[in-house]
Design a protein around this motif. Structure first.
Motif, PDB file in Angstrom:
ATOM      1  N   TYR A  94       3.483 -21.241  42.305  1.00 23.82           N
ATOM      2  CA  TYR A  94       4.877 -21.688  42.195  1.00 23.82           C
ATOM      3  C   TYR A  94       5.175 -22.298  40.829  1.00 23.82           C
ATOM      4  O   TYR A  94       4.359 -23.036  40.277  1.00 23.82           O
ATOM      5  CB  TYR A  94       5.193 -22.732  43.273  1.00 23.82           C
ATOM      6  CG  TYR A  94       5.111 -22.176  44.660  1.00 23.82           C
ATOM      7  CD1 TYR A  94       6.197 -21.505  45.221  1.00 23.82           C
ATOM      8  CD2 TYR A  94       3.944 -22.290  45.408  1.00 23.82           C
ATOM      9  CE1 TYR A  94       6.117 -20.978  46.500  1.00 23.82           C
ATOM     10  CE2 TYR A  94       3.857 -21.760  46.685  1.00 23.82           C
ATOM     11  CZ  TYR A  94       4.947 -21.107  47.223  1.00 23.82           C
ATOM     12  OH  TYR A  94       4.866 -20.581  48.478  1.00 23.82           O
ATOM     13  N   THR A  95       6.362 -21.979  40.314  1.00 24.42           N
ATOM     14  CA  THR A  95       6.897 -22.668  39.144  1.00 24.42           C
ATOM     15  C   THR A  95       8.344 -23.023  39.460  1.00 24.42           C
ATOM     16  O   THR A  95       9.024 -22.238  40.126  1.00 24.42           O
ATOM     17  CB  THR A  95       6.850 -21.782  37.872  1.00 24.42           C
ATOM     18  OG1 THR A  95       7.526 -20.572  38.124  1.00 24.42           O
ATOM     19  CG2 THR A  95       5.439 -21.529  37.424  1.00 24.42           C
ATOM     20  N   ILE A  99       3.816 -30.611  42.000  1.00 23.68           N
ATOM     21  CA  ILE A  99       3.435 -32.029  41.965  1.00 23.68           C
ATOM     22  C   ILE A  99       4.697 -32.897  42.007  1.00 23.68           C
ATOM     23  O   ILE A  99       5.677 -32.638  41.301  1.00 23.68           O
ATOM     24  CB  ILE A  99       2.605 -32.356  40.701  1.00 23.68           C
ATOM     25  CG1 ILE A  99       1.245 -31.650  40.747  1.00 23.68           C
ATOM     26  CG2 ILE A  99       2.423 -33.867  40.511  1.00 23.68           C
ATOM     27  CD1 ILE A  99       0.278 -32.191  41.789  1.00 23.68           C
ATOM     28  N   ASN A 100       4.642 -33.891  42.871  1.00 23.52           N
ATOM     29  CA  ASN A 100       5.704 -34.898  43.022  1.00 23.52           C
ATOM     30  C   ASN A 100       6.992 -34.379  43.641  1.00 23.52           C
ATOM     31  O   ASN A 100       8.044 -35.006  43.480  1.00 23.52           O
ATOM     32  CB  ASN A 100       5.985 -35.621  41.706  1.00 23.52           C
ATOM     33  CG  ASN A 100       4.858 -36.552  41.321  1.00 23.52           C
ATOM     34  OD1 ASN A 100       4.166 -37.095  42.188  1.00 23.52           O
ATOM     35  ND2 ASN A 100       4.645 -36.724  40.039  1.00 23.52           N
ATOM     36  N   LEU A 101       6.930 -33.276  44.372  1.00 23.84           N
ATOM     37  CA  LEU A 101       8.089 -32.913  45.186  1.00 23.84           C
ATOM     38  C   LEU A 101       8.215 -33.955  46.295  1.00 23.84           C
ATOM     39  O   LEU A 101       7.209 -34.391  46.876  1.00 23.84           O
ATOM     40  CB  LEU A 101       7.921 -31.519  45.797  1.00 23.84           C
ATOM     41  CG  LEU A 101       7.965 -30.340  44.835  1.00 23.84           C
ATOM     42  CD1 LEU A 101       7.726 -29.036  45.595  1.00 23.84           C
ATOM     43  CD2 LEU A 101       9.290 -30.273  44.093  1.00 23.84           C
ATOM     44  N   HIS A 123      13.762 -25.770  44.816  1.00 27.67           N
ATOM     45  CA  HIS A 123      12.411 -25.404  44.401  1.00 27.67           C
ATOM     46  C   HIS A 123      11.951 -24.229  45.271  1.00 27.67           C
ATOM     47  O   HIS A 123      12.184 -24.227  46.483  1.00 27.67           O
ATOM     48  CB  HIS A 123      11.446 -26.583  44.557  1.00 27.67           C
ATOM     49  CG  HIS A 123      10.111 -26.314  43.947  1.00 27.67           C
ATOM     50  ND1 HIS A 123       9.168 -25.524  44.567  1.00 27.67           N
ATOM     51  CD2 HIS A 123       9.570 -26.701  42.760  1.00 27.67           C
ATOM     52  CE1 HIS A 123       8.103 -25.445  43.790  1.00 27.67           C
ATOM     53  NE2 HIS A 123       8.320 -26.148  42.682  1.00 27.67           N
ATOM     54  N   PRO A 124      11.307 -23.207  44.679  1.00 27.42           N
ATOM     55  CA  PRO A 124      10.906 -22.021  45.451  1.00 27.42           C
ATOM     56  C   PRO A 124      10.084 -22.330  46.710  1.00 27.42           C
ATOM     57  O   PRO A 124      10.272 -21.683  47.738  1.00 27.42           O
ATOM     58  CB  PRO A 124      10.103 -21.194  44.451  1.00 27.42           C
ATOM     59  CG  PRO A 124      10.617 -21.610  43.116  1.00 27.42           C
ATOM     60  CD  PRO A 124      10.986 -23.061  43.256  1.00 27.42           C
ATOM     61  N   LEU A 125       9.202 -23.317  46.643  1.00 29.12           N
ATOM     62  CA  LEU A 125       8.404 -23.666  47.825  1.00 29.12           C
ATOM     63  C   LEU A 125       9.288 -24.250  48.920  1.00 29.12           C
ATOM     64  O   LEU A 125       9.143 -23.897  50.100  1.00 29.12           O
ATOM     65  CB  LEU A 125       7.287 -24.637  47.444  1.00 29.12           C
ATOM     66  CG  LEU A 125       6.379 -25.106  48.578  1.00 29.12           C
ATOM     67  CD1 LEU A 125       5.701 -23.932  49.291  1.00 29.12           C
ATOM     68  CD2 LEU A 125       5.340 -26.087  48.040  1.00 29.12           C
ATOM     69  N   ALA A 126      10.212 -25.119  48.555  1.00 34.68           N
ATOM     70  CA  ALA A 126      11.122 -25.705  49.541  1.00 34.68           C
ATOM     71  C   ALA A 126      12.017 -24.633  50.149  1.00 34.68           C
ATOM     72  O   ALA A 126      12.276 -24.640  51.362  1.00 34.68           O
ATOM     73  CB  ALA A 126      11.961 -26.803  48.888  1.00 34.68           C
ATOM     74  N   VAL A 127      12.467 -23.685  49.330  1.00 32.51           N
ATOM     75  CA  VAL A 127      13.296 -22.591  49.836  1.00 32.51           C
ATOM     76  C   VAL A 127      12.497 -21.756  50.830  1.00 32.51           C
ATOM     77  O   VAL A 127      12.993 -21.418  51.911  1.00 32.51           O
ATOM     78  CB  VAL A 127      13.842 -21.726  48.669  1.00 32.51           C
ATOM     79  CG1 VAL A 127      14.515 -20.463  49.199  1.00 32.51           C
ATOM     80  CG2 VAL A 127      14.807 -22.537  47.814  1.00 32.51           C
TER      81      VAL A 127
END
Length: 150
Positions: A94-95, A99-101, A123-127
């Motif tokens: 992921y970009t 870190i720190n989400l 953020h792509p991970l949150a999506v």
């Protein structure tokens, strides 16, 4: 369908020798002042009942870490309110950085790893946590973890 980190990104080799540092499969303390719990970020797989999960670490305040530790083996701990924390694992597929989400750690019944819910950002991970991923994306993630580029 699961990849895990054995320690928070802030853990360094040799820390296990320090008296104020501890790393277990579920919890970590660094320098007696940084506190972490391991949990799962689950990504639903679209078109099925499967879930892809990342085993990651979240930093907690000392107060919340102590509370979570006190209840770690207590039946009914899943009724405890979620704990606020900061994602402390870099997930390289992921970009930008993971870190720190901002995250919330939700305990589950004894014997089950907590669930980590990311703040609903772009953020792509949150999506992916909110909308799910395809099996093709699962393959891409697995390839990225198992065969990282040099």
């Amino acid at each position: 369908m699961n990849f895990s980190s054995s320690a928070p990104d802030y853990w360094e080799p040799g820390m296990e020798q320090a008296r104020d540092c501890e790393l277990t499969p579920d919890q970590c303390v660094i320098g007696g002042e940084a506190f972490f719990v391991r949990g799962l970020i689950e990504l639903p797989v679209i078109g099925g009942d499967e879930v892809f999960s990342w085993g990651v670490w979240v930093s907690l305040s000392e107060k919340n870490f102590v509370r979570a530790s006190e209840l770690w083996e207590t039946p009914g701990r899943e009724s405890e309110p979620a704990y606020f924390g900061w994602l402390s694992t870099e997930l390289f597929p992921y970009t930008p950085s993971t870190i720190n989400l901002k995250a919330m750690l939700h305990t589950r019944p004894v014997g089950r790893r907590p669930i980590i819910e990311l703040e609903p950002t772009d953020h792509p991970l949150a999506v992916e946590q909110r909308t799910g991923i395809t099996m093709e994306r699962v393959r891409e993630l697995a390839e990225a973890v198992l065969h990282p580029e040099a």
